[in-house]
Design a protein around this motif. Sequence first.
Motif, short mmCIF file in Angstrom:
data_model
loop_
_atom_site.label_atom_id
_atom_site.label_comp_id
_atom_site.label_asym_id
_atom_site.label_seq_id
_atom_site.Cartn_x
_atom_site.Cartn_y
_atom_site.Cartn_z
N HIS A 187 86.37 11.39 23.97
CA HIS A 187 87.18 9.87 24.28
C HIS A 187 88.50 9.86 23.69
N HIS A 238 82.76 4.60 23.73
CA HIS A 238 83.84 4.57 24.36
C HIS A 238 84.83 6.05 24.89
N HIS A 252 94.52 9.45 18.68
CA HIS A 252 93.35 11.77 18.44
C HIS A 252 92.53 11.32 20.27
N ALA A 254 88.53 12.97 21.02
CA ALA A 254 87.32 13.36 20.70
C ALA A 254 86.03 14.29 21.29
N HIS A 284 81.11 6.45 11.97
CA HIS A 284 81.38 5.36 11.86
C HIS A 284 80.65 4.37 12.60
N TYR A 293 87.31 15.08 11.88
CA TYR A 293 88.77 15.07 12.17
C TYR A 293 89.70 16.30 11.42
N GLU A 303 88.82 15.10 17.52
CA GLU A 303 87.69 15.52 16.31
C GLU A 303 85.90 15.38 16.77
FE LIG Z 1 87.25 8.35 17.65
#
Ligand SMILES: [Fe+2]
Length: 379
Positions: A187, A238, A252, A254, A284, A293, A303
């Motif tokens: 993402h 997401h 950022h 991921a 998370h 991260y 990430e």
């Molecule tokens: Fe993230």
Amino acid sequence: MNRASQLQAPSEYPQSALPAGVQRLARPKALARATQLAFLRFEKVDLDEARRFWTDFGLVTVRHDTDELVMRGADASPALLIARRAAQPRFAGAAFLVPPDTDFERLQQESGGRPLAADDIPGGGRGLCLVDPDGNEVWLITDWSSIAPLPLRAALPAGENVLGRRARVNATVRSPIEPAAIGRLGHVVLQTPDFATMAAWYMRHIGIIPTDVQYLEDGSPMLTFFRLDLGATPADHHTVVIVGGLESRYEHSAWEVLDLDALGQGQQVMHAAGHAHLWGIGRHVLGSQLFDYWKDADGFEFEHYTDGDVFTAERETHYVPFATGSIWAWGDDAPPSMFPRKSFAMLLRAWRLVRAGKLTWARLRMVGKALDSPARPWL
Ligand SMILES: [Fe+2]
């Protein structure tokens, strides 16, 4: 429910049971539906240093010449990341795959943009380069090629030994110390001073579905986690996140790694190579990923993650109050650098946005209050 469990679980409301005053995020009719976040594009001053960071991070070089660096992961995508040499480092934008029957003409009529030819796209194909309301380029591409996936070790452990369920018998966990091979691009998170416009634009142009909407004290949306509309096929919690803030910027991206051991061993490789660690390992809350991260030499955040939630298109949108506590369940506290620092420059930016009618002091106060509230007040 005891006190600690109350504190750990942020309130969540399905759209069909919204508390009074919480505003629904209106979903415009989509012009196109993205099926994959294909690759990210950056501009970099020093391509050698960029390559060193991304190699240690777990990407593999496809092509590296004086002006361009193309990197891939272990999946069949011909590229996950493209960097061009430039005078200033910059995030240039994201590319999404769309189905071949996408109506590019209609997209171009409504939103302008520039057609993309096979030569423009690593891996070929065709498409359209749009520009989002904040100035990020968004490539919609189709007829992209695929390449042979890279071999990965078997996921470790072959079944987790949890209390009451012993899946691993007469076998050990000995994960190799090596970069966390990137399986796929997961993402991208974009900050914007105009949340409503950016959120509507992305829903309209790539058909993304709000999974979790975070709202401020007055019930207005502030941050949304969007997933791809893949129908009955589960999609990541997401793929795009739009977050309201004082500036337009890449927040950022991921990258999914094989498993928790890849995440942990990859951390050791990154530390050994002297890269700047930012945050993790932790879990998370919204999305549930195990995360770690890192920051590259230009301060861009990347990430590693594994074990994220997936949902089909039919799952109802949920609404969650905006608070720092909804970012992570456990792990070290998020570093202060992840949050806006109160400074004269910040005030000046806020003042400019207020003057331009894009922000109110009341909204800024609500955001400040949410950010100032301790994420884990029981500690
Ligand atoms: Fe993230």
